[in-house]
Design an enzyme around this catalytic site. Structure first.
Site, PDB file in Angstrom:
ATOM      1  N   HIS A   1      -7.546   3.317  -3.656  1.00 11.53           N
ATOM      2  CA  HIS A   1      -8.826   3.283  -2.803  1.00 11.53           C
ATOM      3  C   HIS A   1      -9.120   4.239  -1.856  1.00 11.53           C
ATOM      4  O   HIS A   1      -8.665   5.436  -1.806  1.00 11.53           O
ATOM      5  CB  HIS A   1      -7.712   2.782  -1.111  1.00 11.53           C
ATOM      6  CG  HIS A   1      -7.603   2.569  -0.043  1.00 11.53           C
ATOM      7  ND1 HIS A   1      -7.975   1.396   0.998  1.00 11.53           N
ATOM      8  CD2 HIS A   1      -8.878   2.844   0.455  1.00 11.53           C
ATOM      9  CE1 HIS A   1      -7.747   1.257   2.071  1.00 11.53           C
ATOM     10  NE2 HIS A   1      -8.763   2.507   2.155  1.00 11.53           N
TER      11      HIS A   1
ATOM     12  N   THR B   1      -4.118   5.046  -1.436  1.00 10.85           N
ATOM     13  CA  THR B   1      -4.907   5.310  -0.783  1.00 10.85           C
ATOM     14  C   THR B   1      -4.371   7.034  -1.012  1.00 10.85           C
ATOM     15  O   THR B   1      -3.688   7.416  -1.415  1.00 10.85           O
ATOM     16  CB  THR B   1      -5.383   4.305   0.584  1.00 10.85           C
ATOM     17  OG1 THR B   1      -6.480   5.743   0.884  1.00 10.85           O
ATOM     18  CG2 THR B   1      -4.195   5.267   0.781  1.00 10.85           C
TER      19      THR B   1
ATOM     20  N   GLU C   1       0.815  -1.182  -0.005  1.00  8.05           N
ATOM     21  CA  GLU C   1       0.184  -0.275  -0.067  1.00  8.05           C
ATOM     22  C   GLU C   1       1.057   1.306   0.254  1.00  8.05           C
ATOM     23  O   GLU C   1       2.319   1.336   0.835  1.00  8.05           O
ATOM     24  CB  GLU C   1      -0.750  -0.271   1.132  1.00  8.05           C
ATOM     25  CG  GLU C   1      -1.648   1.338   1.254  1.00  8.05           C
ATOM     26  CD  GLU C   1      -2.731   1.373   2.463  1.00  8.05           C
ATOM     27  OE1 GLU C   1      -4.157   1.762   2.415  1.00  8.05           O
ATOM     28  OE2 GLU C   1      -2.743   0.433   3.232  1.00  8.05           O
TER      29      GLU C   1
ATOM     30  N   PHE D   1       1.088   6.038  -0.598  1.00 10.85           N
ATOM     31  CA  PHE D   1       0.321   7.104  -0.327  1.00 10.85           C
ATOM     32  C   PHE D   1       0.492   7.587  -1.219  1.00 10.85           C
ATOM     33  O   PHE D   1       2.178   7.926  -1.043  1.00 10.85           O
ATOM     34  CB  PHE D   1       0.330   7.516   0.738  1.00 10.85           C
ATOM     35  CG  PHE D   1      -0.261   6.250   1.915  1.00 10.85           C
ATOM     36  CD1 PHE D   1      -1.905   6.867   2.563  1.00 10.85           C
ATOM     37  CD2 PHE D   1       0.341   5.739   2.441  1.00 10.85           C
ATOM     38  CE1 PHE D   1      -2.141   5.789   3.815  1.00 10.85           C
ATOM     39  CE2 PHE D   1      -0.370   4.716   3.503  1.00 10.85           C
ATOM     40  CZ  PHE D   1      -1.752   4.736   4.076  1.00 10.85           C
ATOM     41  N   PRO D   2       0.579   9.312  -1.890  1.00 10.60           N
ATOM     42  CA  PRO D   2       0.881   9.500  -2.654  1.00 10.60           C
ATOM     43  C   PRO D   2       0.981  10.316  -1.839  1.00 10.60           C
ATOM     44  O   PRO D   2       0.698  11.389  -1.312  1.00 10.60           O
ATOM     45  CB  PRO D   2      -0.811  10.874  -3.710  1.00 10.60           C
ATOM     46  CG  PRO D   2      -1.445   9.296  -3.387  1.00 10.60           C
ATOM     47  CD  PRO D   2      -1.602   8.395  -2.331  1.00 10.60           C
ATOM     48  N   PRO D   3       2.446  11.686  -2.124  1.00 12.36           N
ATOM     49  CA  PRO D   3       2.831  12.550  -1.274  1.00 12.36           C
ATOM     50  C   PRO D   3       2.451  13.230  -0.979  1.00 12.36           C
ATOM     51  O   PRO D   3       1.596  14.064  -1.791  1.00 12.36           O
ATOM     52  CB  PRO D   3       4.745  12.542  -2.107  1.00 12.36           C
ATOM     53  CG  PRO D   3       5.046  11.609  -3.187  1.00 12.36           C
ATOM     54  CD  PRO D   3       2.881  10.978  -3.252  1.00 12.36           C
ATOM     55  N   LYS D   4       2.040  14.181  -0.573  1.00  8.69           N
ATOM     56  CA  LYS D   4       2.018  15.401   0.861  1.00  8.69           C
ATOM     57  C   LYS D   4       2.095  16.860  -0.121  1.00  8.69           C
ATOM     58  O   LYS D   4       1.409  17.767  -0.674  1.00  8.69           O
ATOM     59  CB  LYS D   4       2.040  16.243   1.819  1.00  8.69           C
ATOM     60  CG  LYS D   4       1.033  14.527   2.650  1.00  8.69           C
ATOM     61  CD  LYS D   4       0.981  14.642   3.853  1.00  8.69           C
ATOM     62  CE  LYS D   4       0.335  13.994   4.615  1.00  8.69           C
ATOM     63  NZ  LYS D   4       0.223  14.076   6.342  1.00  8.69           N
TER      64      LYS D   4
END
Length: 111
Positions: free
Chosen positions: A75, A46, A15, A17-20
């Site tokens: 997600h 996600t 899993e 997560f796209p970077p902020k």
């Protein structure tokens, strides 16, 4: 993904997560290329609460599917997400030509 859920086989899923920060976004693709060497069965991507990175989630999941040839799960956490935002976010996930999966999840509020 039909090969993943077999009693005589151990599967691997990841899993991400796209970077902020936007300037960190390009690094995700080189990271995914390296990660693909682990031969995961699928990669889930996600985004943060409220759909703040929804567009990036679609872009990353598409890259995983098309370029890396690995099943991707985009997600979306729907609990607490306003219906208007969900309706705006959902169409790219439902394209007929898409082989991506769309996973809605979340835990409801406790009463």
């Amino acid at each position: 993904m039909s090969q993943t859920a077999k009693p005589d086989r151990t599967g691997l899923s990841l899993e991400i997560f796209p970077p902020k920060k936007e300037e960190e976004f390009d690094n995700i693709f080189s990271f995914l290329k390296e990660t693909a060497k682990l031969h995961p069965d699928f990669i889930s991507c996600t985004y943060g609460a409220g759909g703040s990175r929804a567009g990036k989630t679609i872009e990353i999941a598409s890259y995983i599917q098309k370029e890396l040839k690995i099943d991707a799960i985009a997600h979306i956490t729907c609990v607490g997400l306003p219906e208007k935002i969900l309706r705006e976010t959902a169409p790219p996930y439902r394209k007929p030509a898409s082989t991506m999966y769309w996973h809605c999840a979340g835990t409801g509020p406790r009463i």
